[in-house]
Design a protein around this motif. Sequence first.
Motif, mmCIF file in Angstrom:
data_model
loop_
_atom_site.group_PDB
_atom_site.id
_atom_site.type_symbol
_atom_site.label_atom_id
_atom_site.label_comp_id
_atom_site.label_asym_id
_atom_site.label_seq_id
_atom_site.Cartn_x
_atom_site.Cartn_y
_atom_site.Cartn_z
ATOM 1 N N THR A 1 10.436 -1.611 5.515
ATOM 2 C CA THR A 1 11.209 -1.748 4.280
ATOM 3 C C THR A 1 12.636 -2.168 4.563
ATOM 4 N N ILE B 1 6.674 3.833 -1.304
ATOM 5 C CA ILE B 1 6.236 3.446 0.046
ATOM 6 C C ILE B 1 5.096 4.351 0.507
ATOM 7 N N GLN B 2 5.210 5.642 0.246
ATOM 8 C CA GLN B 2 4.133 6.570 0.617
ATOM 9 C C GLN B 2 2.845 6.229 -0.122
ATOM 10 N N GLN B 3 2.970 5.800 -1.375
ATOM 11 C CA GLN B 3 1.796 5.374 -2.142
ATOM 12 C C GLN B 3 1.169 4.134 -1.507
ATOM 13 N N GLU C 1 10.976 5.927 -1.599
ATOM 14 C CA GLU C 1 10.152 6.573 -0.569
ATOM 15 C C GLU C 1 8.783 6.946 -1.132
ATOM 16 N N ASP C 2 8.745 7.454 -2.376
ATOM 17 C CA ASP C 2 7.464 7.801 -3.004
ATOM 18 C C ASP C 2 6.572 6.568 -3.150
ATOM 19 N N ILE D 1 1.346 3.216 1.677
ATOM 20 C CA ILE D 1 0.756 3.589 2.968
ATOM 21 C C ILE D 1 -0.633 4.184 2.779
ATOM 22 N N GLN D 2 -0.871 4.830 1.649
ATOM 23 C CA GLN D 2 -2.167 5.468 1.373
ATOM 24 C C GLN D 2 -3.253 4.477 0.947
ATOM 25 N N ARG E 1 0.620 -0.469 8.231
ATOM 26 C CA ARG E 1 2.005 0.028 8.281
ATOM 27 C C ARG E 1 2.858 -0.781 7.331
ATOM 28 N N THR E 2 4.039 -0.250 7.052
ATOM 29 C CA THR E 2 5.007 -0.948 6.206
ATOM 30 C C THR E 2 6.346 -0.993 6.913
#
Length: 159
Positions: free
Chosen positions: A133, A119-121, A116-117, A123-124, A130-131
């Motif tokens: 997974t 993926i959040q990276q 999740e971390d 997205i930034q 968008r992503t």
Amino acid sequence: MAVDELDTRILRLLIEQPRTSVREYARILGVARGTLQARLDRLERTGVITGTGPVLSPAALGHPVLAFVHIEVTQGHLDDVGDALAAVPEIIEAFSITGGGDLLTRVAARDNGHLEDVIQQLIQLPGVVRTRTEVALRERVAHRLLPLVESVGRSAGKS
């Protein structure tokens, strides 16, 4: 590039016995060391052999979670996002694709929270819209090329 029967035998040995010397490969194949070396040089020069070295396990390196992350990118930013992906160590492969999304990445993570971390990276990153997974549950067919090599070799022998 045409791969003949001897090339196929050489590639099979490289895959099955990667730590063997050129001299030993030549002995096993029943060809002169110079012949074998010339074939290896040609296979490298033409891009059939793209590298040598160990095959590593992300799971054994503490990253057992494997996910495929599709990334949709703002038009005109594909190269920038692709370059930015190279700075994320958990991304072990990335491809431009057709279909749903613009990029497909293979991500190795320590656990779901770490995924999740990552993926959040992603997205930034500037240009990422968008992503999506997908988490791999179990490997059904390990990365392999020998069946393809043998198929190509058989086809070359029929020509």
